[in-house]
Design an enzyme around this catalytic site. Structure first.
Site, PDB file in Angstrom:
ATOM      1  N   ARG A 119       0.816  -1.237   0.000  1.00  0.00           N
ATOM      2  CA  ARG A 119       0.000   0.000   0.000  1.00  0.00           C
ATOM      3  C   ARG A 119       0.842   1.278   0.000  1.00  0.00           C
ATOM      4  NH1 ARG A 119      -2.563  -3.444   3.483  1.00  0.00           N
ATOM      5  NH2 ARG A 119      -4.405  -4.393   2.559  1.00  0.00           N
ATOM      6  N   LYS A 141       3.229  10.989 -12.093  1.00  0.00           N
ATOM      7  CA  LYS A 141       2.415  10.079 -12.918  1.00  0.00           C
ATOM      8  C   LYS A 141       3.188   8.770 -13.042  1.00  0.00           C
ATOM      9  CE  LYS A 141      -0.349  13.106 -15.860  1.00  0.00           C
ATOM     10  NZ  LYS A 141      -0.597  13.557 -17.251  1.00  0.00           N
ATOM     11  N   GLU A 183      10.389  17.676 -25.413  1.00  0.00           N
ATOM     12  CA  GLU A 183       9.719  18.079 -24.161  1.00  0.00           C
ATOM     13  C   GLU A 183      10.327  19.371 -23.613  1.00  0.00           C
ATOM     14  OE1 GLU A 183       7.016  16.550 -23.483  1.00  0.00           O
ATOM     15  OE2 GLU A 183       7.211  14.513 -24.272  1.00  0.00           O
ATOM     16  N   LYS A 225       7.908  22.425 -14.940  1.00  0.00           N
ATOM     17  CA  LYS A 225       7.065  21.254 -14.659  1.00  0.00           C
ATOM     18  C   LYS A 225       6.598  21.300 -13.209  1.00  0.00           C
ATOM     19  CE  LYS A 225       5.622  16.780 -15.257  1.00  0.00           C
ATOM     20  NZ  LYS A 225       5.638  15.552 -15.986  1.00  0.00           N
ATOM     21  N   GLU A 235      -4.161  16.762 -12.593  1.00  0.00           N
ATOM     22  CA  GLU A 235      -4.629  17.108 -13.944  1.00  0.00           C
ATOM     23  C   GLU A 235      -6.140  17.287 -14.028  1.00  0.00           C
ATOM     24  OE1 GLU A 235      -2.355  15.316 -17.174  1.00  0.00           O
ATOM     25  OE2 GLU A 235      -4.122  15.460 -18.437  1.00  0.00           O
ATOM     26  N   ARG A 239      -2.758  21.291 -15.635  1.00  0.00           N
ATOM     27  CA  ARG A 239      -1.667  20.366 -15.966  1.00  0.00           C
ATOM     28  C   ARG A 239      -1.775  19.861 -17.395  1.00  0.00           C
ATOM     29  NH1 ARG A 239       1.075  15.612 -12.218  1.00  0.00           N
ATOM     30  NH2 ARG A 239       2.381  14.746 -13.865  1.00  0.00           N
ATOM     31  N   ASN A 243       0.402  18.548 -22.216  1.00  0.00           N
ATOM     32  CA  ASN A 243       0.132  17.630 -23.336  1.00  0.00           C
ATOM     33  C   ASN A 243       0.136  18.337 -24.687  1.00  0.00           C
ATOM     34  OD1 ASN A 243      -0.109  15.539 -21.517  1.00  0.00           O
ATOM     35  ND2 ASN A 243      -2.297  15.875 -21.223  1.00  0.00           N
ATOM     36  N   HIS A 246       0.555  16.429 -27.884  1.00  0.00           N
ATOM     37  CA  HIS A 246       0.471  15.013 -27.530  1.00  0.00           C
ATOM     38  C   HIS A 246      -0.746  14.307 -28.112  1.00  0.00           C
ATOM     39  CE1 HIS A 246       3.762  16.087 -24.934  1.00  0.00           C
ATOM     40  NE2 HIS A 246       3.809  14.913 -24.352  1.00  0.00           N
ATOM     41  N   HIS A 250      -0.018  11.172 -30.011  1.00  0.00           N
ATOM     42  CA  HIS A 250      -0.488   9.828 -29.624  1.00  0.00           C
ATOM     43  C   HIS A 250      -1.110   9.126 -30.828  1.00  0.00           C
ATOM     44  CE1 HIS A 250      -0.892  11.082 -25.125  1.00  0.00           C
ATOM     45  NE2 HIS A 250       0.324  10.680 -25.426  1.00  0.00           N
ATOM     46  N   HIS A 263       8.341   8.661 -28.871  1.00  0.00           N
ATOM     47  CA  HIS A 263       7.305   9.561 -28.362  1.00  0.00           C
ATOM     48  C   HIS A 263       7.641  11.031 -28.692  1.00  0.00           C
ATOM     49  CE1 HIS A 263       4.350  11.160 -25.561  1.00  0.00           C
ATOM     50  NE2 HIS A 263       5.303  11.840 -24.945  1.00  0.00           N
TER      51      HIS A 263
END
Ligand code: NAD
Ligand code: GLY
Length: 361
Positions: A119, A141, A183, A225, A235, A239, A243, A246, A250, A263
Protein backbone atom coordinates in the site's frame (compact mmCIF):
# COMPACT_ATOMS: atom_id res chain seq x y z
CA UNK A 1 24.32 22.06 -8.51
CA UNK A 2 20.69 23.15 -8.48
CA UNK A 3 17.82 22.16 -6.23
CA UNK A 4 14.20 22.63 -7.27
CA UNK A 5 11.44 22.02 -4.78
CA UNK A 6 8.16 20.53 -5.88
CA UNK A 7 5.79 22.01 -3.31
CA UNK A 8 2.96 19.59 -2.67
CA UNK A 9 2.46 19.86 1.09
CA UNK A 10 3.34 16.59 2.80
CA UNK A 11 4.20 15.09 -0.61
CA UNK A 12 6.81 17.80 -1.38
CA UNK A 13 10.26 16.79 -2.59
CA UNK A 14 13.42 18.13 -4.14
CA UNK A 15 14.84 17.62 -7.61
CA UNK A 16 18.63 17.66 -7.29
CA UNK A 17 20.46 18.47 -10.54
CA UNK A 18 24.24 18.10 -10.69
CA UNK A 19 26.89 16.76 -13.01
CA UNK A 20 28.35 13.86 -11.01
CA UNK A 21 25.39 13.45 -8.63
CA UNK A 22 25.76 9.68 -8.95
CA UNK A 23 29.03 9.91 -7.01
CA UNK A 24 27.41 11.62 -4.01
CA UNK A 25 26.81 9.22 -1.13
CA UNK A 26 25.70 12.15 1.05
CA UNK A 27 22.89 12.95 -1.35
CA UNK A 28 21.44 9.45 -1.10
CA UNK A 29 21.88 9.20 2.69
CA UNK A 30 19.27 11.94 3.09
CA UNK A 31 16.59 9.95 1.34
CA UNK A 32 16.92 6.28 2.26
CA UNK A 33 15.68 4.82 5.52
CA UNK A 34 16.64 1.75 7.53
CA UNK A 35 14.56 -0.72 5.56
CA UNK A 36 17.12 -1.03 2.78
CA UNK A 37 16.76 -0.46 -0.94
CA UNK A 38 15.94 -2.29 -4.13
CA UNK A 39 17.53 -0.72 -7.20
CA UNK A 40 15.53 -1.43 -10.35
CA UNK A 41 17.12 -0.79 -13.72
CA UNK A 42 17.37 -2.41 -17.14
CA UNK A 43 19.94 -4.43 -19.05
CA UNK A 44 21.15 -1.39 -21.08
CA UNK A 45 21.66 0.95 -18.13
CA UNK A 46 23.02 -1.59 -15.63
CA UNK A 47 26.48 -1.95 -17.27
CA UNK A 48 26.76 1.85 -17.50
CA UNK A 49 25.56 3.26 -14.17
CA UNK A 50 24.53 0.54 -11.70
CA UNK A 51 27.95 0.31 -10.03
CA UNK A 52 28.01 4.07 -9.40
CA UNK A 53 24.65 3.89 -7.62
CA UNK A 54 25.68 0.81 -5.64
CA UNK A 55 28.83 2.63 -4.52
CA UNK A 56 26.70 5.42 -3.11
CA UNK A 57 24.65 2.90 -1.14
CA UNK A 58 27.50 0.81 0.33
CA UNK A 59 26.58 1.95 3.82
CA UNK A 60 23.18 0.24 3.59
CA UNK A 61 22.88 -3.12 5.33
CA UNK A 62 20.48 -4.32 2.68
CA UNK A 63 20.69 -3.28 -0.96
CA UNK A 64 19.49 -5.54 -3.76
CA UNK A 65 19.25 -5.13 -7.52
CA UNK A 66 16.67 -6.14 -10.11
CA UNK A 67 17.60 -5.87 -13.79
CA UNK A 68 14.63 -5.83 -16.18
CA UNK A 69 14.55 -6.22 -19.96
CA UNK A 70 14.77 -2.94 -21.89
CA UNK A 71 11.86 -1.55 -23.89
CA UNK A 72 8.40 0.00 -23.86
CA UNK A 73 6.97 -3.46 -24.67
CA UNK A 74 8.00 -4.54 -21.15
CA UNK A 75 6.10 -1.73 -19.44
CA UNK A 76 3.41 -4.21 -18.42
CA UNK A 77 1.69 -5.73 -15.44
CA UNK A 78 3.74 -8.92 -15.85
CA UNK A 79 7.01 -6.98 -15.58
CA UNK A 80 5.58 -5.17 -12.58
CA UNK A 81 5.09 -8.58 -10.99
CA UNK A 82 8.83 -9.21 -11.31
CA UNK A 83 9.36 -6.17 -9.08
CA UNK A 84 6.88 -7.47 -6.51
CA UNK A 85 8.53 -10.92 -6.69
CA UNK A 86 11.94 -9.39 -5.92
CA UNK A 87 10.54 -7.31 -3.07
CA UNK A 88 8.76 -10.23 -1.44
CA UNK A 89 11.57 -12.72 -2.01
CA UNK A 90 14.02 -10.18 -0.57
CA UNK A 91 11.87 -9.70 2.53
CA UNK A 92 11.42 -5.97 1.98
CA UNK A 93 8.93 -4.31 4.32
CA UNK A 94 7.12 -0.97 4.28
CA UNK A 95 10.26 0.95 5.26
CA UNK A 96 12.07 -0.19 2.10
CA UNK A 97 12.98 2.33 -0.62
CA UNK A 98 12.69 1.56 -4.33
CA UNK A 99 15.22 3.22 -6.62
CA UNK A 100 14.34 3.72 -10.28
CA UNK A 101 17.52 3.93 -12.35
CA UNK A 102 16.60 4.50 -15.99
CA UNK A 103 14.41 6.34 -18.47
CA UNK A 104 10.69 6.92 -18.35
CA UNK A 105 9.81 3.26 -18.78
CA UNK A 106 11.69 2.24 -15.63
CA UNK A 107 10.60 5.36 -13.73
CA UNK A 108 6.89 4.92 -14.49
CA UNK A 109 6.95 1.21 -13.59
CA UNK A 110 8.95 1.56 -10.40
CA UNK A 111 6.77 4.47 -9.29
CA UNK A 112 3.66 2.34 -9.69
CA UNK A 113 5.31 -0.59 -7.90
CA UNK A 114 6.15 1.80 -5.04
CA UNK A 115 2.58 3.12 -4.98
CA UNK A 116 1.13 -0.35 -4.61
CA UNK A 117 3.70 -2.51 -2.74
CA UNK A 118 2.31 -2.96 0.77
CA UNK A 119 0.00 0.00 0.00
CA UNK A 120 2.88 2.37 -0.61
CA UNK A 121 6.62 2.55 0.00
CA UNK A 122 9.02 5.43 -0.72
CA UNK A 123 10.85 5.66 -4.03
CA UNK A 124 13.58 7.74 -5.63
CA UNK A 125 13.85 8.61 -9.29
CA UNK A 126 17.28 8.59 -10.95
CA UNK A 127 16.28 9.49 -14.53
CA UNK A 128 18.88 8.71 -17.19
CA UNK A 129 17.29 9.98 -20.42
CA UNK A 130 16.74 13.64 -21.26
CA UNK A 131 12.99 12.99 -21.52
CA UNK A 132 12.85 11.45 -18.06
CA UNK A 133 15.04 14.19 -16.54
CA UNK A 134 12.80 17.01 -17.78
CA UNK A 135 9.42 15.34 -17.71
CA UNK A 136 8.53 11.83 -16.59
CA UNK A 137 10.48 11.67 -13.30
CA UNK A 138 8.76 14.80 -12.00
CA UNK A 139 5.10 15.08 -11.07
CA UNK A 140 4.11 11.62 -9.89
CA UNK A 141 2.42 10.08 -12.92
CA UNK A 142 3.26 6.38 -12.64
CA UNK A 143 1.93 3.30 -14.37
CA UNK A 144 2.13 0.58 -16.98
CA UNK A 145 0.54 -0.08 -20.36
CA UNK A 146 -2.46 -2.33 -21.05
CA UNK A 147 -2.97 -4.06 -24.42
CA UNK A 148 -5.95 -1.71 -24.94
CA UNK A 149 -4.17 1.53 -24.05
CA UNK A 150 -0.89 3.21 -23.11
CA UNK A 151 -0.39 4.15 -19.44
CA UNK A 152 -3.93 2.99 -18.67
CA UNK A 153 -3.09 1.32 -15.33
CA UNK A 154 -1.41 3.58 -12.82
CA UNK A 155 -1.48 6.02 -9.96
CA UNK A 156 -0.46 9.52 -9.00
CA UNK A 157 2.37 8.85 -6.57
CA UNK A 158 5.18 11.28 -5.87
CA UNK A 159 8.80 10.24 -5.33
CA UNK A 160 10.78 11.19 -2.20
CA UNK A 161 13.45 12.78 -4.42
CA UNK A 162 14.61 13.06 -8.02
CA UNK A 163 18.37 12.85 -8.52
CA UNK A 164 19.48 14.10 -11.94
CA UNK A 165 23.07 13.49 -12.99
CA UNK A 166 23.51 15.32 -16.29
CA UNK A 167 26.71 13.35 -17.03
CA UNK A 168 24.72 10.19 -17.78
CA UNK A 169 23.39 11.87 -20.90
CA UNK A 170 26.83 11.44 -22.50
CA UNK A 171 25.90 7.87 -23.44
CA UNK A 172 22.38 8.65 -24.64
CA UNK A 173 21.92 7.98 -28.39
CA UNK A 174 21.31 11.10 -30.54
CA UNK A 175 17.80 10.02 -31.48
CA UNK A 176 16.82 9.71 -27.79
CA UNK A 177 18.42 13.09 -27.06
CA UNK A 178 16.34 14.73 -29.81
CA UNK A 179 13.20 13.07 -28.46
CA UNK A 180 13.93 14.55 -25.03
CA UNK A 181 14.47 17.98 -26.58
CA UNK A 182 10.84 17.86 -27.80
CA UNK A 183 9.72 18.08 -24.16
CA UNK A 184 12.29 20.81 -23.35
CA UNK A 185 11.14 23.13 -26.14
CA UNK A 186 7.52 22.31 -25.28
CA UNK A 187 7.99 24.22 -22.00
CA UNK A 188 9.10 27.29 -23.96
CA UNK A 189 6.08 27.09 -26.27
CA UNK A 190 3.48 26.58 -23.54
CA UNK A 191 4.78 28.51 -20.56
CA UNK A 192 7.81 30.76 -20.93
CA UNK A 193 8.48 33.03 -23.93
CA UNK A 194 11.81 34.13 -22.43
CA UNK A 195 12.99 30.51 -22.13
CA UNK A 196 11.81 29.95 -25.71
CA UNK A 197 13.96 32.85 -26.93
CA UNK A 198 16.94 31.46 -24.95
CA UNK A 199 16.42 28.04 -26.55
CA UNK A 200 16.35 29.58 -30.03
CA UNK A 201 19.65 31.37 -29.40
CA UNK A 202 21.34 28.31 -27.89
CA UNK A 203 19.86 25.45 -29.90
CA UNK A 204 23.10 24.60 -31.76
CA UNK A 205 25.04 24.36 -28.48
CA UNK A 206 22.28 22.33 -26.86
CA UNK A 207 22.18 19.84 -29.74
CA UNK A 208 25.96 19.43 -29.60
CA UNK A 209 25.49 18.76 -25.85
CA UNK A 210 27.29 21.75 -24.41
CA UNK A 211 26.80 20.49 -20.85
CA UNK A 212 26.47 23.87 -19.22
CA UNK A 213 23.62 24.76 -21.63
CA UNK A 214 22.04 21.34 -21.23
CA UNK A 215 22.04 21.72 -17.44
CA UNK A 216 20.45 25.17 -17.68
CA UNK A 217 17.72 23.77 -19.95
CA UNK A 218 17.06 20.85 -17.59
CA UNK A 219 16.80 23.10 -14.54
CA UNK A 220 14.38 25.52 -16.24
CA UNK A 221 12.30 22.63 -17.60
CA UNK A 222 12.03 21.09 -14.12
CA UNK A 223 11.10 24.46 -12.61
CA UNK A 224 8.27 24.82 -15.10
CA UNK A 225 7.07 21.25 -14.66
CA UNK A 226 7.14 21.71 -10.87
CA UNK A 227 5.11 24.93 -11.10
CA UNK A 228 2.46 23.33 -13.32
CA UNK A 229 2.20 20.22 -11.12
CA UNK A 230 1.98 22.34 -7.96
CA UNK A 231 -0.96 24.19 -9.51
CA UNK A 232 -2.82 21.03 -10.54
CA UNK A 233 -1.26 17.77 -9.29
CA UNK A 234 -4.03 15.48 -10.57
CA UNK A 235 -4.63 17.11 -13.94
CA UNK A 236 -8.06 18.51 -13.24
CA UNK A 237 -7.31 21.39 -15.57
CA UNK A 238 -4.04 23.38 -15.89
CA UNK A 239 -1.67 20.37 -15.97
CA UNK A 240 -3.20 19.37 -19.30
CA UNK A 241 -1.12 22.08 -21.02
CA UNK A 242 1.84 19.69 -20.63
CA UNK A 243 0.13 17.63 -23.34
CA UNK A 244 0.84 20.21 -26.06
CA UNK A 245 1.22 18.28 -29.33
CA UNK A 246 0.47 15.01 -27.53
CA UNK A 247 -3.07 14.35 -28.83
CA UNK A 248 -1.85 14.47 -32.42
CA UNK A 249 1.34 12.70 -31.32
CA UNK A 250 -0.49 9.83 -29.62
CA UNK A 251 -2.48 9.30 -32.83
CA UNK A 252 0.79 9.09 -34.80
CA UNK A 253 2.34 6.64 -32.33
CA UNK A 254 -0.75 4.42 -32.27
CA UNK A 255 -1.15 4.51 -36.06
CA UNK A 256 2.46 3.54 -36.75
CA UNK A 257 2.65 1.05 -33.90
CA UNK A 258 4.44 2.00 -30.67
CA UNK A 259 8.21 2.21 -31.05
CA UNK A 260 8.27 3.10 -34.78
CA UNK A 261 8.55 6.80 -34.00
CA UNK A 262 9.81 7.72 -30.54
CA UNK A 263 7.30 9.56 -28.36
CA UNK A 264 9.27 12.82 -28.69
CA UNK A 265 9.33 12.50 -32.48
CA UNK A 266 5.56 12.10 -32.64
CA UNK A 267 5.18 15.04 -30.24
CA UNK A 268 7.44 17.13 -32.51
CA UNK A 269 5.10 16.65 -35.49
CA UNK A 270 2.11 16.99 -33.14
CA UNK A 271 3.31 20.37 -31.80
CA UNK A 272 3.57 21.67 -35.38
CA UNK A 273 -0.04 20.57 -36.00
CA UNK A 274 -1.29 22.15 -32.76
CA UNK A 275 0.55 25.36 -33.63
CA UNK A 276 -0.97 25.31 -37.12
CA UNK A 277 -4.47 25.07 -35.63
CA UNK A 278 -3.66 27.92 -33.22
CA UNK A 279 -2.68 30.02 -36.26
CA UNK A 280 -5.92 29.07 -38.06
CA UNK A 281 -7.84 30.27 -34.99
CA UNK A 282 -6.00 33.59 -35.28
CA UNK A 283 -4.34 33.18 -31.87
CA UNK A 284 -0.78 33.21 -33.20
CA UNK A 285 0.48 34.64 -36.48
CA UNK A 286 2.44 33.03 -39.31
CA UNK A 287 5.79 34.33 -38.00
CA UNK A 288 5.13 32.74 -34.58
CA UNK A 289 4.11 29.48 -36.23
CA UNK A 290 7.33 29.47 -38.24
CA UNK A 291 9.33 29.90 -35.01
CA UNK A 292 7.67 26.74 -33.69
CA UNK A 293 8.42 24.79 -36.88
CA UNK A 294 12.02 25.99 -37.07
CA UNK A 295 12.89 25.10 -33.48
CA UNK A 296 11.36 21.64 -33.80
CA UNK A 297 13.33 21.03 -37.00
CA UNK A 298 16.56 22.23 -35.38
CA UNK A 299 16.10 19.57 -32.68
CA UNK A 300 16.23 16.97 -35.45
CA UNK A 301 12.53 16.16 -35.01
CA UNK A 302 9.88 15.54 -37.68
CA UNK A 303 7.72 18.57 -38.52
CA UNK A 304 5.12 16.64 -40.52
CA UNK A 305 3.09 13.53 -39.72
CA UNK A 306 3.98 10.26 -41.46
CA UNK A 307 3.16 10.40 -45.20
CA UNK A 308 0.74 7.50 -45.07
CA UNK A 309 -1.39 9.03 -42.32
CA UNK A 310 -4.70 10.54 -43.39
CA UNK A 311 -7.60 12.30 -41.68
CA UNK A 312 -9.42 9.05 -40.92
CA UNK A 313 -6.41 7.63 -39.12
CA UNK A 314 -6.04 10.78 -37.03
CA UNK A 315 -9.73 10.91 -36.15
CA UNK A 316 -9.82 7.21 -35.23
CA UNK A 317 -7.05 7.58 -32.67
CA UNK A 318 -8.00 11.05 -31.49
CA UNK A 319 -11.44 9.65 -30.68
CA UNK A 320 -9.74 7.52 -28.02
CA UNK A 321 -8.48 10.70 -26.33
CA UNK A 322 -12.01 12.06 -26.65
CA UNK A 323 -13.43 9.08 -24.77
CA UNK A 324 -10.86 9.54 -22.06
CA UNK A 325 -11.89 13.19 -21.73
CA UNK A 326 -15.58 12.29 -21.26
CA UNK A 327 -16.88 12.99 -24.72
CA UNK A 328 -15.15 16.21 -25.77
CA UNK A 329 -11.87 16.27 -27.62
CA UNK A 330 -9.56 18.70 -25.88
CA UNK A 331 -6.52 20.12 -27.62
CA UNK A 332 -3.75 22.22 -26.20
CA UNK A 333 -3.48 25.37 -28.30
CA UNK A 334 -1.25 28.42 -28.16
CA UNK A 335 -2.82 31.73 -27.16
CA UNK A 336 0.58 33.20 -27.89
CA UNK A 337 4.12 31.85 -27.78
CA UNK A 338 4.75 31.03 -24.13
CA UNK A 339 1.07 30.74 -23.21
CA UNK A 340 -1.06 27.65 -23.86
CA UNK A 341 -4.55 26.54 -22.96
CA UNK A 342 -6.22 23.13 -22.98
CA UNK A 343 -9.57 23.66 -24.64
CA UNK A 344 -12.46 21.88 -26.29
CA UNK A 345 -13.67 25.26 -27.59
CA UNK A 346 -12.34 25.17 -31.13
CA UNK A 347 -14.48 24.86 -34.26
CA UNK A 348 -14.55 21.14 -35.17
CA UNK A 349 -14.49 22.17 -38.85
CA UNK A 350 -11.10 23.86 -38.33
CA UNK A 351 -9.67 20.52 -37.19
CA UNK A 352 -11.49 18.66 -39.99
CA UNK A 353 -10.07 21.07 -42.60
CA UNK A 354 -6.56 20.76 -41.19
CA UNK A 355 -6.71 16.96 -41.33
CA UNK A 356 -8.35 16.92 -44.78
CA UNK A 357 -5.39 18.89 -46.10
CA UNK A 358 -3.13 15.94 -45.24
CA UNK A 359 -4.67 14.01 -48.16
CA UNK A 360 -3.50 16.71 -50.56
CA UNK A 361 -0.07 17.27 -49.05
P1 NAD B 1 13.05 4.71 -22.21
O1 NAD B 1 12.91 4.63 -20.76
O2 NAD B 1 12.57 3.57 -23.03
O3 NAD B 1 14.58 4.99 -22.57
C1 NAD B 1 14.96 5.08 -23.93
C2 NAD B 1 16.15 4.17 -24.25
O4 NAD B 1 17.35 4.76 -23.76
C3 NAD B 1 16.08 2.80 -23.60
O5 NAD B 1 16.59 1.84 -24.48
C4 NAD B 1 16.99 2.95 -22.38
O6 NAD B 1 17.51 1.73 -21.92
C5 NAD B 1 18.07 3.83 -22.96
N1 NAD B 1 18.81 4.64 -21.99
C6 NAD B 1 18.32 5.25 -20.90
N2 NAD B 1 19.26 6.02 -20.35
C7 NAD B 1 20.37 5.87 -21.07
C8 NAD B 1 21.67 6.42 -20.99
N3 NAD B 1 21.99 7.33 -20.08
N4 NAD B 1 22.58 6.04 -21.90
C9 NAD B 1 22.24 5.15 -22.88
N5 NAD B 1 21.03 4.62 -23.05
C10 NAD B 1 20.11 4.99 -22.14
O7 NAD B 1 12.33 6.02 -22.80
P2 NAD B 1 12.10 7.49 -22.25
O8 NAD B 1 11.99 8.33 -23.46
O9 NAD B 1 13.04 7.85 -21.18
O10 NAD B 1 10.66 7.37 -21.55
C11 NAD B 1 9.52 7.02 -22.30
C12 NAD B 1 8.47 6.54 -21.32
O11 NAD B 1 8.17 7.61 -20.42
C13 NAD B 1 7.16 6.13 -21.97
O12 NAD B 1 6.73 4.92 -21.41
C14 NAD B 1 6.19 7.26 -21.59
O13 NAD B 1 4.87 6.80 -21.46
C15 NAD B 1 6.76 7.70 -20.27
N6 NAD B 1 6.45 9.09 -19.92
C16 NAD B 1 5.94 9.31 -18.68
C17 NAD B 1 5.67 10.60 -18.28
C18 NAD B 1 5.19 10.85 -16.89
O14 NAD B 1 4.79 11.99 -16.59
N7 NAD B 1 5.23 9.87 -16.01
C19 NAD B 1 5.92 11.68 -19.14
C20 NAD B 1 6.44 11.43 -20.40
C21 NAD B 1 6.71 10.11 -20.78
N1 GLY C 1 3.89 14.46 -19.05
C1 GLY C 1 2.66 15.05 -18.76
C2 GLY C 1 2.41 15.21 -17.29
O1 GLY C 1 3.24 14.91 -16.47
O2 GLY C 1 1.36 15.63 -16.93
Amino acid sequence: MAKINVGLGERSYDIEVAAGALASTALFKQFIGKGGALIITNETIAPLYLQAVKNCLEWLEKCEVLILPDGEQYKTLSTLNLIFDALLAGGFARDATLIALGGGVIGDMVGFAAASYQRGVPFIQIPTTLLSQVDSSVGGKTGVNHPLGKNMIGAFYQPKAVVIDTQVLATLPDREFSAGMAEVIKYGFIYDAEFLAWLEVNIAGLMSRDWSLVETAIVRSCEIKAAVVEADEREQDRRAILNFGHTYGHAIEAHLGYGQWLHGEAVGAGMVMASELSRTMGWINEADHQRVVTLIARCGLPTKPPVNMNADAFMRYMAVDKKVAAGKLKLVLLHSLGDAVATAEFPPEALATQLAQLENA
